[in-house]
Design a protein around this motif. Sequence first.
Motif, mmCIF file in Angstrom:
data_model
loop_
_atom_site.group_PDB
_atom_site.id
_atom_site.type_symbol
_atom_site.label_atom_id
_atom_site.label_comp_id
_atom_site.label_asym_id
_atom_site.label_seq_id
_atom_site.Cartn_x
_atom_site.Cartn_y
_atom_site.Cartn_z
ATOM 1 N N ARG A 205 75.416 36.668 66.338
ATOM 2 C CA ARG A 205 74.137 36.062 65.917
ATOM 3 C C ARG A 205 73.521 36.859 64.767
ATOM 4 O O ARG A 205 73.009 36.280 63.803
ATOM 5 N N TYR A 206 73.559 38.185 64.860
ATOM 6 C CA TYR A 206 73.051 39.051 63.789
ATOM 7 C C TYR A 206 73.764 38.745 62.470
ATOM 8 O O TYR A 206 73.120 38.578 61.431
ATOM 9 N N ASP B 93 72.639 35.494 61.111
ATOM 10 C CA ASP B 93 71.245 35.577 60.657
ATOM 11 C C ASP B 93 71.109 36.245 59.299
ATOM 12 O O ASP B 93 70.230 35.891 58.522
#
Length: 136
Positions: A62-63, A66
């Motif tokens: 997810r990082y 993002d």
Amino acid sequence: MKQMKIRLTFPKDLTAEPVTYNLVKKFDISFNILKAHVDYKLEGTLLLGIEGEEDKIGEALRYLNDVGIIVDTDGKSISIDFDKCVHCGACTAVCVVNALEMGKDCKVTYHGERCLECMLCVKACPQRIIKNVFDY
């Protein structure tokens, strides 16, 4: 602990960022660089073998999304047109990591999670039916 292979594609504005450092420091992910192609301020591609706790890997992925890194987790580096494959085994002869194997049924099988993207199989295939999924 979960292990997987991921491909990271960096846009030009992120090639100087310490992304792999953050994977270790923030998410306790260990990794092995299997293949790298990085042109500072132009583009970057990393093929990583990663290991970590499943929830931490999810957070890390997810990082990466993002911050704008394209993450591919399907593990497939080549495509094979098995409708045209004659199962000669030429590709298996050059695959040192056994991502391509000849089965007991004399059929070629592909194990994408093992592939290191050397692309020797693409060159070895006399039928020219093995293709690189990603153009570097």
